[in-house]
Design a protein around this motif. Sequence first.
Motif, mmCIF file in Angstrom:
data_model
loop_
_atom_site.group_PDB
_atom_site.id
_atom_site.type_symbol
_atom_site.label_atom_id
_atom_site.label_comp_id
_atom_site.label_asym_id
_atom_site.label_seq_id
_atom_site.Cartn_x
_atom_site.Cartn_y
_atom_site.Cartn_z
ATOM 1 N N SER A 152 -17.897 -23.765 -79.158
ATOM 2 C CA SER A 152 -18.050 -22.302 -79.703
ATOM 3 C C SER A 152 -18.134 -21.154 -79.014
ATOM 4 C CB SER A 152 -19.177 -22.405 -80.789
ATOM 5 O OG SER A 152 -20.395 -22.239 -80.071
ATOM 6 N N TYR A 199 -15.944 -20.459 -76.619
ATOM 7 C CA TYR A 199 -14.639 -20.401 -75.987
ATOM 8 C C TYR A 199 -13.930 -20.132 -77.068
ATOM 9 C CZ TYR A 199 -16.930 -22.933 -72.453
ATOM 10 O OH TYR A 199 -17.986 -23.192 -71.351
ATOM 11 N N ASP A 200 -12.768 -19.464 -76.561
ATOM 12 C CA ASP A 200 -11.441 -18.984 -77.447
ATOM 13 C C ASP A 200 -10.901 -20.213 -78.203
ATOM 14 O OD1 ASP A 200 -8.899 -18.352 -78.466
ATOM 15 O OD2 ASP A 200 -8.577 -16.832 -77.031
ATOM 16 N N PRO A 201 -10.849 -20.350 -79.354
ATOM 17 C CA PRO A 201 -10.066 -21.564 -79.954
ATOM 18 C C PRO A 201 -8.530 -21.812 -79.520
ATOM 19 C CG PRO A 201 -10.552 -19.714 -81.847
ATOM 20 C CD PRO A 201 -11.116 -19.104 -80.533
ATOM 21 N N ILE A 208 -19.458 -29.116 -81.305
ATOM 22 C CA ILE A 208 -18.750 -27.845 -81.823
ATOM 23 C C ILE A 208 -19.722 -27.065 -81.187
ATOM 24 C CG2 ILE A 208 -19.034 -26.786 -84.059
ATOM 25 C CD1 ILE A 208 -18.247 -29.506 -85.339
ATOM 26 N N ALA A 209 -21.075 -27.160 -80.999
ATOM 27 C CA ALA A 209 -21.656 -25.822 -80.527
ATOM 28 C C ALA A 209 -21.597 -25.800 -78.978
ATOM 29 C CB ALA A 209 -23.260 -26.419 -80.415
#
Length: 85
Positions: A17, A19-21, A13-14
């Motif tokens: 985070s 990057y554009d989802p 997740i880190a």
Amino acid sequence: MTDNRLATVGDVIAALSAYDPTTPLRIAAQPGYPMEHHLARVVRTPDDAEGDGTPPTDPPVVWLGTGEQVGYLPASAADALGWSR
């Protein structure tokens, strides 16, 4: 090649985070013959496994499953991963 393992869900997740989802997600595999695959499934064992009713004794692990093969990994991605082509 440096080992930059992402050992936990929190590590992934880190790492993602930044990057554009909406960015497409792929799995790169086989450094000697680099291929790219779609990510197909995310599961956790023993929770998502079909069980026989025996209580689990192993600690939970989250698994990322590869899906359809997209093709050869682009040279730029292999270079970024530190893999020689």
